[in-house]
Scaffold this motif. Structure first.
Motif, PDB file in Angstrom:
ATOM      1  N   ASP A   7      -6.414   4.824  49.898  1.00  0.00           N
ATOM      2  CA  ASP A   7      -6.094   5.259  48.538  1.00  0.00           C
ATOM      3  C   ASP A   7      -4.624   5.655  48.589  1.00  0.00           C
ATOM      4  O   ASP A   7      -4.249   6.539  49.358  1.00  0.00           O
ATOM      5  CB  ASP A   7      -7.011   6.435  48.214  1.00  0.00           C
ATOM      6  N   THR A  23      -0.849   6.385  46.415  1.00  0.00           N
ATOM      7  CA  THR A  23      -0.112   6.626  45.189  1.00  0.00           C
ATOM      8  C   THR A  23       1.371   6.720  45.543  1.00  0.00           C
ATOM      9  O   THR A  23       1.750   7.528  46.388  1.00  0.00           O
ATOM     10  CB  THR A  23      -0.560   7.938  44.518  1.00  0.00           C
ATOM     11  N   ILE A  27       5.017   7.628  44.156  1.00  0.00           N
ATOM     12  CA  ILE A  27       5.587   8.419  43.071  1.00  0.00           C
ATOM     13  C   ILE A  27       7.114   8.357  43.138  1.00  0.00           C
ATOM     14  O   ILE A  27       7.721   9.015  43.985  1.00  0.00           O
ATOM     15  CB  ILE A  27       5.106   9.882  43.159  1.00  0.00           C
ATOM     16  N   SER A  68       7.624   7.526  32.073  1.00  0.00           N
ATOM     17  CA  SER A  68       6.784   6.378  32.413  1.00  0.00           C
ATOM     18  C   SER A  68       7.164   5.804  33.776  1.00  0.00           C
ATOM     19  O   SER A  68       8.344   5.654  34.092  1.00  0.00           O
ATOM     20  CB  SER A  68       6.919   5.289  31.356  1.00  0.00           C
ATOM     21  N   SER A  80       5.221   2.938  34.788  1.00  0.00           N
ATOM     22  CA  SER A  80       4.469   1.677  34.797  1.00  0.00           C
ATOM     23  C   SER A  80       5.287   0.510  35.335  1.00  0.00           C
ATOM     24  O   SER A  80       4.746  -0.395  35.981  1.00  0.00           O
ATOM     25  CB  SER A  80       3.930   1.364  33.404  1.00  0.00           C
ATOM     26  N   THR A 100      -6.229   1.320  39.877  1.00  0.00           N
ATOM     27  CA  THR A 100      -6.994   2.228  39.029  1.00  0.00           C
ATOM     28  C   THR A 100      -5.987   2.980  38.147  1.00  0.00           C
ATOM     29  O   THR A 100      -4.782   2.882  38.367  1.00  0.00           O
ATOM     30  CB  THR A 100      -7.821   3.234  39.857  1.00  0.00           C
ATOM     31  N   PRO A 101      -6.452   3.742  37.176  1.00  0.00           N
ATOM     32  CA  PRO A 101      -5.510   4.476  36.325  1.00  0.00           C
ATOM     33  C   PRO A 101      -4.664   5.512  37.076  1.00  0.00           C
ATOM     34  O   PRO A 101      -3.597   5.901  36.595  1.00  0.00           O
ATOM     35  CB  PRO A 101      -6.413   5.171  35.299  1.00  0.00           C
ATOM     36  N   MET A 102      -5.114   5.944  38.253  1.00  0.00           N
ATOM     37  CA  MET A 102      -4.416   7.015  38.960  1.00  0.00           C
ATOM     38  C   MET A 102      -3.855   6.629  40.327  1.00  0.00           C
ATOM     39  O   MET A 102      -3.106   7.399  40.917  1.00  0.00           O
ATOM     40  CB  MET A 102      -5.370   8.206  39.159  1.00  0.00           C
ATOM     41  N   ASN A 103      -4.257   5.466  40.862  1.00  0.00           N
ATOM     42  CA  ASN A 103      -3.834   5.088  42.210  1.00  0.00           C
ATOM     43  C   ASN A 103      -4.146   3.614  42.445  1.00  0.00           C
ATOM     44  O   ASN A 103      -4.591   2.923  41.542  1.00  0.00           O
ATOM     45  CB  ASN A 103      -4.532   5.962  43.257  1.00  0.00           C
ATOM     46  N   THR A 104      -3.941   3.182  43.658  1.00  0.00           N
ATOM     47  CA  THR A 104      -4.339   1.846  44.078  1.00  0.00           C
ATOM     48  C   THR A 104      -5.168   1.983  45.342  1.00  0.00           C
ATOM     49  O   THR A 104      -4.829   2.748  46.237  1.00  0.00           O
ATOM     50  CB  THR A 104      -3.106   0.951  44.344  1.00  0.00           C
ATOM     51  N   ASN A 128       1.556   9.385  48.540  1.00  0.00           N
ATOM     52  CA  ASN A 128       0.324  10.047  48.974  1.00  0.00           C
ATOM     53  C   ASN A 128      -0.634   8.992  49.503  1.00  0.00           C
ATOM     54  O   ASN A 128      -0.867   7.978  48.834  1.00  0.00           O
ATOM     55  CB  ASN A 128      -0.336  10.787  47.809  1.00  0.00           C
TER      56      ASN A 128
END
Length: 103
Positions: free
Chosen positions: A5, A7, A9, A17, A19, A43-47, A78
């Motif tokens: 998992d 993320t 940043i 944004s 995106s 996913t909306p919060m991570n990959t 993360n």
């Protein structure tokens, strides 16, 4: 097979944004997938990425670098790793295991 998992940043973007940066990362992941090295899901919060652990570290390094290539000067990444070695696991298999308990 491990599942990661991750993320990425980018810090210091010109707008709230991110995106555009997420899309760049998805293009990198698609190349690794086309080479047969990983499977991934946005996913909306991570990959979520699955593959062999050494390969996953290469993939994480590549996607961590992506915002730097667009001029970002700071990136926070993360990572959470699920590395199960007693049996083969996949993203789908983990979901199926939970879903059978929901019936």
């Amino acid at each position: 097979m491990a599942i990661v998992d991750v993320t990425i940043i980018p810090v210091g973007t010109t707008t709230p944004s991110v995106s555009e940066y997420v899309a760049d990362i998805q293009h990198i992941l698609k190349k690794f997938e086309e080479e047969g090295k990983i499977n991934y899901k946005l996913t909306p919060m991570n990959t979520i990425i699955e593959g062999e652990l050494p390969t996953l570290f290469q993939v994480i390094s590549a996607i961590h670098e992506a915002p730097f290539q667009k001029g970002i000067q700071r990136v926070a990444t993360n990572i959470r790793i699920d590395d199960r070695r007693d049996k083969k696991t996949t993203m789908e298999g983990k979901l199926e295991s939970v879903e059978k308990h929901l019936l």
